[in-house]
Design a protein around this motif. Structure first.
Motif, short mmCIF file in Angstrom:
data_model
loop_
_atom_site.label_atom_id
_atom_site.label_comp_id
_atom_site.label_asym_id
_atom_site.label_seq_id
_atom_site.Cartn_x
_atom_site.Cartn_y
_atom_site.Cartn_z
N SER A 44 18.51 20.15 32.79
CA SER A 44 18.60 19.24 31.64
C SER A 44 20.03 18.77 31.38
N SER A 45 20.86 18.77 32.41
CA SER A 45 22.27 18.43 32.20
C SER A 45 22.44 16.99 31.74
N GLU A 46 21.52 16.08 32.13
CA GLU A 46 21.65 14.68 31.72
C GLU A 46 21.45 14.54 30.21
N THR A 47 20.54 15.34 29.65
CA THR A 47 20.34 15.33 28.19
C THR A 47 21.62 15.77 27.49
N ILE A 48 22.19 16.86 27.96
CA ILE A 48 23.41 17.39 27.35
C ILE A 48 24.56 16.42 27.57
N ARG A 49 24.69 15.93 28.77
CA ARG A 49 25.78 15.01 29.12
C ARG A 49 25.75 13.77 28.24
N THR A 50 24.58 13.14 28.14
CA THR A 50 24.46 11.91 27.36
C THR A 50 24.72 12.17 25.88
N THR A 51 24.15 13.24 25.37
CA THR A 51 24.33 13.57 23.95
C THR A 51 25.79 13.81 23.60
#
Length: 264
Positions: A44-51
């Motif tokens: 889920s790194s994209e969720t964390i990265r974008t947020t």
């Protein structure tokens, strides 16, 4: 259409238009990617990265005093709210300061001669028949619109008083610290609390929180032991994270002036 009722949040989430995010620090995305990589974050790194990237953009605006959510009604709006109005409040305070008259046994407004100094020449006006103070009273009634000395003093203190130290940033520090920890708990692959705290500390450093902290009191915030205790305290207090940036709504307009073009 100005007559159309619009649910702004629903519109933003449903719109097909692109949203542009501008950062003054163009290396922050690389730094964020490195932080994720250092902690081996993949799930889920994209969720964390974008947020966290969007939060960085919001905080960047906040630090520079550019975080406004309403469209300015005219080019004079911000100068009026941030520069002209506080001067009007000080003038209102001066005009309505009272002195006690022993002979009449009551408080009287001060109508002493008025001195104006422009740095080149000084002139003292007798304010005969109160012509100048009455004129200023009428002007402030329209363009300032406060009802009492107490109301003017309260606005000066609550809206325009200079913030001391880093107290003004406690809101953003607590919100981003707590929010990042909560985000990682829900979406990251990190399980050890120590790693979560290290990541939060790294993100706060990335945003530059500790670059401008100078006092010993504030320096203690730059370690994970403090962050751990602070988060526990916020949870115990029932902390509800809400972003409350300085918005136009935080300021006051005159209720007696219906013009959005001529604010003074």
């Amino acid at each position: 259409s100005t007559s159309m009722e619009l649910d702004v949040k629903s519109f933003i989430m449903d719109t097909e238009h692109e949203i542009t995010i501008v950062l003054s620090n163009d290396t922050i995305l690389k730094q964020l990617d490195k932080l994720l990589q250092d902690y081996g974050e993949k799930d889920s790194s994209e969720t964390i990265r974008t947020t966290l990237f969007i939060v960085a953009a919001i905080y960047d605006k906040h630090v520079k005093g550019e975080l406004y959510t309403e469209i300015t009604t005219s080019e004079n709006t911000l100068p009026y709210l941030q520069q002209v109005r506080p001067e009007m409040l000080k003038l209102f305070e001066l005009l309505n300061t009272k002195r006690y008259s022993p002979s009449k046994k009551k408080e009287l407004r001060v109508f002493n001669p008025i001195t104006i100094d422009n740095g080149v020449k000084k002139v003292t006006l007798e304010n005969s028949c109160h012509w100048l103070t009455d004129l200023l009273d009428d002007y402030l009634q329209i363009y300032l619109g406060v009802k009492s000395l107490e109301e003017a003093q309260a606005e000066l203190k609550e809206v325009y008083a200079e913030k001391k130290g880093r107290k003004a940033d406690n809101m953003s520090y607590n919100l981003i610290m707590y929010g990042t920890f909560h985000l990682l708990q829900q979406h990251s692959s990190l399980s050890a609390k120590s790693k979560l705290l290290d990541f939060v500390l790294g993100y706060l450093k990335l945003l530059g929180f500790f670059d401008i902290m100078r006092s010993k009191e504030e320096d203690k915030k730059s370690n994970k032991e403090y962050i751990n205790a602070a988060i526990a305290y916020l949870v115990k207090q029932g902390y509800k994270p809400q972003w409350k940036p300085k918005q136009i709504e935080d300021y006051n307009f005159s209720p007696n002036n219906q013009s959005t073009e001529y604010l003074w």
